[in-house]
Design a protein around this motif. Structure first.
Motif, PDB file in Angstrom:
ATOM      1  N   THR A  27     -31.509 -34.664 -16.962  1.00 21.90           N
ATOM      2  CA  THR A  27     -32.943 -34.773 -17.215  1.00 21.90           C
ATOM      3  C   THR A  27     -33.703 -33.735 -16.407  1.00 21.90           C
ATOM      4  O   THR A  27     -33.254 -33.297 -15.348  1.00 21.90           O
ATOM      5  N   MET A  28     -34.857 -33.361 -16.926  1.00 23.95           N
ATOM      6  CA  MET A  28     -35.754 -32.462 -16.207  1.00 23.95           C
ATOM      7  C   MET A  28     -37.172 -32.870 -16.560  1.00 23.95           C
ATOM      8  O   MET A  28     -37.444 -33.281 -17.683  1.00 23.95           O
ATOM      9  N   SER A  29     -38.054 -32.746 -15.595  1.00 26.20           N
ATOM     10  CA  SER A  29     -39.458 -33.060 -15.869  1.00 26.20           C
ATOM     11  C   SER A  29     -40.356 -32.001 -15.259  1.00 26.20           C
ATOM     12  O   SER A  29     -40.031 -31.389 -14.249  1.00 26.20           O
ATOM     13  N   LEU A  64     -34.301 -28.301 -24.022  1.00 29.75           N
ATOM     14  CA  LEU A  64     -34.998 -29.464 -23.477  1.00 29.75           C
ATOM     15  C   LEU A  64     -35.563 -30.259 -24.634  1.00 29.75           C
ATOM     16  O   LEU A  64     -36.106 -29.685 -25.577  1.00 29.75           O
ATOM     17  N   THR A  95     -31.982 -23.980 -16.893  1.00 28.39           N
ATOM     18  CA  THR A  95     -33.011 -24.797 -17.527  1.00 28.39           C
ATOM     19  C   THR A  95     -34.315 -24.713 -16.750  1.00 28.39           C
ATOM     20  O   THR A  95     -35.393 -24.588 -17.344  1.00 28.39           O
ATOM     21  N   CYS A  96     -34.220 -24.761 -15.451  1.00 28.07           N
ATOM     22  CA  CYS A  96     -35.408 -24.650 -14.600  1.00 28.07           C
ATOM     23  C   CYS A  96     -36.080 -23.290 -14.804  1.00 28.07           C
ATOM     24  O   CYS A  96     -37.310 -23.200 -14.892  1.00 28.07           O
ATOM     25  N   ILE A 101     -28.727 -26.511 -14.441  1.00 24.51           N
ATOM     26  CA  ILE A 101     -30.048 -26.826 -13.873  1.00 24.51           C
ATOM     27  C   ILE A 101     -30.812 -25.544 -13.573  1.00 24.51           C
ATOM     28  O   ILE A 101     -31.997 -25.433 -13.904  1.00 24.51           O
ATOM     29  N   ILE A 132     -41.567 -29.828 -10.618  1.00 25.88           N
ATOM     30  CA  ILE A 132     -40.360 -29.982 -11.424  1.00 25.88           C
ATOM     31  C   ILE A 132     -39.414 -30.942 -10.714  1.00 25.88           C
ATOM     32  O   ILE A 132     -39.239 -30.866  -9.497  1.00 25.88           O
ATOM     33  N   TYR A 150     -35.384 -33.007 -11.455  1.00 25.93           N
ATOM     34  CA  TYR A 150     -34.191 -32.928 -12.291  1.00 25.93           C
ATOM     35  C   TYR A 150     -33.035 -33.719 -11.695  1.00 25.93           C
ATOM     36  O   TYR A 150     -32.997 -33.992 -10.504  1.00 25.93           O
ATOM     37  N   SER A 186     -29.352 -29.655  -4.835  1.00 28.97           N
ATOM     38  CA  SER A 186     -30.688 -29.648  -5.426  1.00 28.97           C
ATOM     39  C   SER A 186     -31.569 -28.591  -4.763  1.00 28.97           C
ATOM     40  O   SER A 186     -32.363 -27.922  -5.425  1.00 28.97           O
ATOM     41  N   ILE A 205     -31.937 -32.832 -20.952  1.00 32.94           N
ATOM     42  CA  ILE A 205     -31.287 -31.518 -21.001  1.00 32.94           C
ATOM     43  C   ILE A 205     -30.110 -31.638 -21.952  1.00 32.94           C
ATOM     44  O   ILE A 205     -29.204 -32.457 -21.741  1.00 32.94           O
TER      45      ILE A 205
END
Length: 187
Positions: A86-88, A18, A118-119, A115, A101, A103, A146, A77
């Motif tokens: 992207t991830m937030s 990230l 990364t999550c 995902i 979170i 994404y 999702s 990402i």
């Protein structure tokens, strides 16, 4: 997650990292969104208001302010050093030790577990490094891909938020998922 003056990266595993957005990322982020615009537009309304690179530059400026205020981490990402999504971690509330979170990923990289992996890494950091107690994820109820992420990671579906978002001319319900630190540690 070490906070630097204006920049950090966070290694998830050998392939994934990230990276906090920087101003110089605006062009590539815009290109990535353009490549996947129709694909992600179904569930994400920001695509209609992101029409040129300057819109992405404004987003990054806001993201950097949020980072400075410790209210959000908006990140790219990187998969094998290539930007793929992207991830937030946003709506950070340190008083209540909670956050959310969000994404999205390029259509070309779906189905590779990026995902979810990364999550998972971001959850480890949220609970163990930031000291959060609760993290949630919301998704449009019809967004099965999702929704599969929190379900796969042991989140509990806590409810449906009716007509949460006005998206492309109609109201959409959101599924709300939450996980507590005690649930994550025992996983």
């Amino acid at each position: 997650m070490e906070r630097g003056s204006q920049m950090f990266t966070y290694r998830i595993d050998q392939e994934l990292q990230l990276k906090l957005w920087q101003k110089q990322d605006a062009q590539r982020l815009f290109e990535l969104m353009e490549e996947s615009r129709e694909h992600i537009r179904t569930f994400l309304g920001f695509t209609d208001s992101t029409k040129e690179v300057s819109d992405t530059e404004k987003f990054i400026e806001t993201a950097l302010r949020s980072y400075a205020e410790n209210s959000a981490y908006h990140m790219g990402i990187l998969f094998n050093r290539e930007l793929v999504g992207t991830m937030s971690l946003h709506d950070i509330d340190m008083n209540n030790k909670s956050a959310e979170i969000g994404y999205w990923i390029s259509k070309n990289y779906e189905g590779k577990g990026i995902i979810s992996r990364t999550c998972k890494g971001l959850l480890d950091a949220a609970f163990h490094e930031l000291g959060l107690n609760r993290v949630q994820i919301q998704a449009v109820t019809s967004n099965n891909r999702s929704r599969a992420v929190p379900e796969r990671l042991g989140f509990k579906q806590e409810g449906i938020i009716r007509q949460k978002e006005y998206l492309h001319g109609k109201f959409e319900d959101h599924a709300l998922y939450g996980i507590l630190k005690e649930d994550w540690v025992s996983n």
